[in-house]
Design a protein around this motif. Structure first.
Motif, PDB file in Angstrom:
ATOM      1  N   GLY A 147      13.297 -29.480 -70.749  1.00 31.70           N
ATOM      2  CA  GLY A 147      13.975 -30.165 -69.665  1.00 31.70           C
ATOM      3  C   GLY A 147      14.323 -29.337 -68.443  1.00 31.70           C
ATOM      4  N   TYR A 148      13.884 -28.067 -68.367  1.00 31.27           N
ATOM      5  CA  TYR A 148      14.217 -27.307 -67.157  1.00 31.27           C
ATOM      6  C   TYR A 148      13.542 -27.959 -65.957  1.00 31.27           C
ATOM      7  N   GLN A 178      10.903 -30.584 -67.154  1.00 35.92           N
ATOM      8  CA  GLN A 178      11.422 -31.935 -67.312  1.00 35.92           C
ATOM      9  C   GLN A 178      10.346 -32.991 -67.098  1.00 35.92           C
ATOM     10  N   SER A 179       9.346 -32.695 -66.278  1.00 33.82           N
ATOM     11  CA  SER A 179       8.260 -33.645 -66.042  1.00 33.82           C
ATOM     12  C   SER A 179       7.303 -33.736 -67.216  1.00 33.82           C
ATOM     13  N   GLY A 180       7.291 -32.702 -68.085  1.00 32.35           N
ATOM     14  CA  GLY A 180       6.325 -32.641 -69.161  1.00 32.35           C
ATOM     15  C   GLY A 180       4.950 -32.159 -68.729  1.00 32.35           C
ATOM     16  N   HIS A 181       4.806 -31.760 -67.457  1.00 27.14           N
ATOM     17  CA  HIS A 181       3.505 -31.350 -66.928  1.00 27.14           C
ATOM     18  C   HIS A 181       3.398 -29.832 -66.719  1.00 27.14           C
ATOM     19  N   PHE A 182       4.473 -29.109 -67.004  1.00 24.38           N
ATOM     20  CA  PHE A 182       4.485 -27.655 -66.888  1.00 24.38           C
ATOM     21  C   PHE A 182       5.182 -27.067 -68.108  1.00 24.38           C
ATOM     22  N   GLY A 183       4.877 -25.817 -68.376  1.00 19.17           N
ATOM     23  CA  GLY A 183       5.625 -25.087 -69.374  1.00 19.17           C
ATOM     24  C   GLY A 183       5.665 -23.621 -68.979  1.00 19.17           C
ATOM     25  N   VAL A 184       6.586 -22.879 -69.585  1.00 20.20           N
ATOM     26  CA  VAL A 184       6.685 -21.440 -69.352  1.00 20.20           C
ATOM     27  C   VAL A 184       6.727 -20.759 -70.715  1.00 20.20           C
ATOM     28  N   ALA A 185       5.924 -19.708 -70.846  1.00 23.19           N
ATOM     29  CA  ALA A 185       5.855 -18.946 -72.093  1.00 23.19           C
ATOM     30  C   ALA A 185       6.326 -17.523 -71.845  1.00 23.19           C
ATOM     31  N   ASN A 186       7.027 -16.958 -72.833  1.00 21.40           N
ATOM     32  CA  ASN A 186       7.370 -15.536 -72.709  1.00 21.40           C
ATOM     33  C   ASN A 186       6.160 -14.689 -73.119  1.00 21.40           C
ATOM     34  N   SER A 187       6.295 -13.382 -73.054  1.00 25.30           N
ATOM     35  CA  SER A 187       5.159 -12.500 -73.333  1.00 25.30           C
ATOM     36  C   SER A 187       4.633 -12.675 -74.753  1.00 25.30           C
ATOM     37  N   ALA A 224      -3.554 -26.412 -68.434  1.00 25.84           N
ATOM     38  CA  ALA A 224      -3.286 -25.038 -68.871  1.00 25.84           C
ATOM     39  C   ALA A 224      -2.041 -24.978 -69.749  1.00 25.84           C
ATOM     40  N   PHE A 225      -1.160 -25.971 -69.619  1.00 26.40           N
ATOM     41  CA  PHE A 225       0.035 -26.071 -70.455  1.00 26.40           C
ATOM     42  C   PHE A 225      -0.179 -27.019 -71.628  1.00 26.40           C
ATOM     43  N   LEU A 226      -0.812 -28.167 -71.376  1.00 30.77           N
ATOM     44  CA  LEU A 226      -0.903 -29.199 -72.414  1.00 30.77           C
ATOM     45  C   LEU A 226      -1.729 -28.730 -73.606  1.00 30.77           C
TER      46      LEU A 226
END
Length: 566
Positions: A147-148, A178-187, A224-226
């Motif tokens: 949800g960020y 929050q859109s569900g269209h992006f994500g962030v991954a740590n190392s 690239a996220f999905l």
């Protein structure tokens, strides 16, 4: 009997029948609801004083004294205590399985739905969630947050792998926009997913890089996220998948939804939904639309089996306007960092795939829901439906446009002529209205997002949805935004697109029931329909419009049984 007496008797019989007397007499009643405002969504009888129910179906609606007298002495009397009874809300578009993921992961939503107003607060939410060590996630060893929103973070940017590394470098971390269209991954997560400096952007997606290098910065767009997300979800076992189905439908029920949608179902989720349904664990109806590019064949049904059915298929043509990946015909007001001034977003699939997919749905008689936010993507869907209807003129599959946020006036005319049902997203006016106005679309185009005011003069039905877990499945927030179109800052986006409360309620009950081919079973309080109700704390037709979002769901009732009580 003389003619005058016959006429009087006929008038009395007609009146009693209109009040549901004979429907009640024909079948014994087990429950009567009374002493509250009853809004039926039936234009022929918009208000009633009492409703009688037998074996999960409505048997009488009308005058309190007549319904009470006909119900019999053994019927339960449910005193509404002045609260308001309406048809249960029908989910025009949402993601029940992903709502379960939202309910089971770290809450990274910004205010008013969460506390992640800046990156330090987001990091704290993740750390707290890790400390709680919820049992549902122990099996996979990942830290997941949902949800960020970069548009609402004080820093006005996406978090990066370095921000998440500050939370932990020992566990892989994935946070979902929050859109569900992006994500962030740590190392650690990038390492687990095999995303390196050598990785190329997939079709329909972008791996964002650190400045002056090819090192992924952790932010992943669209495909690239999905694809990595599907890789992560594939690690969930049957018990975890079933848990997400149950938690997602239960959360939606707390907001008054008696019919819930999974609007982009994947194979593991579909299998879990079937298992949960087969053991009788669904409290509400659940209709799923498999992603037609991921699930090659489906068997839709108009009939529920233990409250579950496949309704058709889902196609996704583009991305997110607030994330600036929706496919527009004109450039973004302010393009994303690193993009040129003529950047218009991009398609998740190419035009030929979109056209072939829609044709395939028509050829098989499947209902198709199509995610298209940008007007260029909407053009592709309109063209594809027009071609398919020409090739298959006798197919009645009620095609649906999901979101349609940048619908142009000429496109409204086209979807009306083609019979495409618009499931729109006015709730965006609250959550992202200011962002659309100031950054995404500019003042003119932002005023016309989800242009419900262009539909009403044409007499068009539409759905108003929450798209949870993009936001919480908060029905009162949906209602408020559809009526007021007031943003977080208090601005009103497109005053001409505000609609009356009665219209907004139809867009949450009767019209989405029609969307799902269920208008004869749901969406209004009429004899013969299912006893699916929601009880609100006050009458939405009577409270000031600016207070609609403060109304509370007191009860959710599915086929006469309480499935949620505040």
């Amino acid at each position: 009997m003389n003619l005058a007496k016959t006429a009087r008797l006929l008038i009395i019989v007609t009146l009693l029948a209109s009040l549901g007397f004979f429907a009640t007499r024909a079948a014994a009643t087990d429950t009567v609801y009374y002493n509250g405002t009853i809004i039926t969504m039936d234009d022929d009888r918009p208000l009633a004083e009492a409703v009688a129910v037998r074996e999960g179906r409505i048997v009488a609606v009308g005058n309190r004294d007549i319904v009470m007298a006909s119900a019999g002495k053994t019927a339960r009397r449910i005193d509404l205590g002045g609260h308001t009874l309406l048809p249960g809300f029908v989910d025009s578009h949402g993601h029940a399985y992903a709502i379960g993921l939202q309910a089971s992961t770290a809450n990274l939503l910004p205010p008013p739905d969460g506390a992640a107003a800046d990156i330090p607060a987001l990091q704290a939410q993740l750390a707290d969630w890790m400390a709680d060590d919820p049992a549902v996630m122990r099996g996979i060893g990942w830290v997941i947050g949902f949800g960020y929103d970069d548009s609402q973070l004080a820093e006005q940017r996406h978090p990066t792998r370095r921000d998440l590394d500050a939370v932990t470098i020992d566990y892989p971390v994935m946070i979902i926009h929050q859109s569900g269209h992006f994500g962030v991954a740590n190392s650690k997560a990038l390492e687990r997913l095999g995303i390196t400096t050598a990785s190329e952007n997939p079709d329909g997606g972008i791996i964002r890089r650190e400045q002056t290098s090819r090192q992924p910065n952790g932010v992943l767009e669209e495909m690239a996220f999905l694809a990595p997300l599907m890789q992560l979800l594939s690690q969930f076992d049957d018990a975890m998948n079933e848990h997400l189905v149950i938690e997602g439908t239960r959360l939606a029920a707390t907001y008054g939804y008696t019919t819930v949608q999974e609007g982009r179902a994947m194979p593991a989720a579909i299998a879990a939904m079937r298992r949960v349904a087969e053991r009788g664990a669904l409290d509400v109806d659940l209709v799923a639309y498999p992603d037609m590019l991921a699930v090659p064949d489906v068997t839709p049904s108009r009939t529920y089996a233990k409250r579950f059915r496949i309704g058709g298929v889902k196609l996704t043509i583009d991305g997110s306007p607030q994330g600036k990946t929706a496919y527009l015909s004109e450039p973004y007001f302010h393009p994303p960092h690193g993009q040129s001034a003529d950047y218009r977003g991009y398609g998740a699939i190419d035009e030929s795939t979109a056209r072939a997919s829609v044709a395939r749905a028509f050829a098989r008689g499947w209902q198709i829901l199509c995610h298209a936010n940008g007007d260029a993507a909407i053009d592709q869907y309109i063209d594809a439906v027009r071609a398919a209807q020409t090739e298959y003129p006798d197919v009645d599959n009620r095609p649906v446009l999901i979101h349609g946020q940048t619908l142009r006036k000429d496109q409204v005319e086209a979807i009306d002529e083609l019979g495409i049902f618009p499931s729109l997203f006015p709730m965006h006016t609250f959550y992202w209205g200011d962002w659309h106005r100031d950054s995404v679309l500019g003042p003119v185009r932002a005023d016309n997002i989800s242009p419900t005011g262009w539909l009403l003069p044409r007499g068009m039905m539409f759905g108003s949805h929450h798209d949870a877990p993009v936001a919480l499945p908060d029905a009162m927030r949906v209602l408020s935004a559809t009526v007021t179109r007031r943003s977080r800052s208090g601005d009103i986006l497109g005053p001409e697109h505000r609609v009356p409360v009665a219209t907004a309620l139809k867009a949450m009950t009767l019209w989405p029931a029609w969307q799902h081919f269920e208008e004869n079973e749901k969406g209004s309080i009429e004899p013969g329909k299912l006893a699916d109700f929601v009880v609100l704390s006050a009458n939405p037709m009577a409270v000031p419009e600016e207070q609609l979002n403060t109304l509370m769901v007191e009860q959710t009732i599915k086929e006469g049984r309480i499935v949620y009580q505040r």
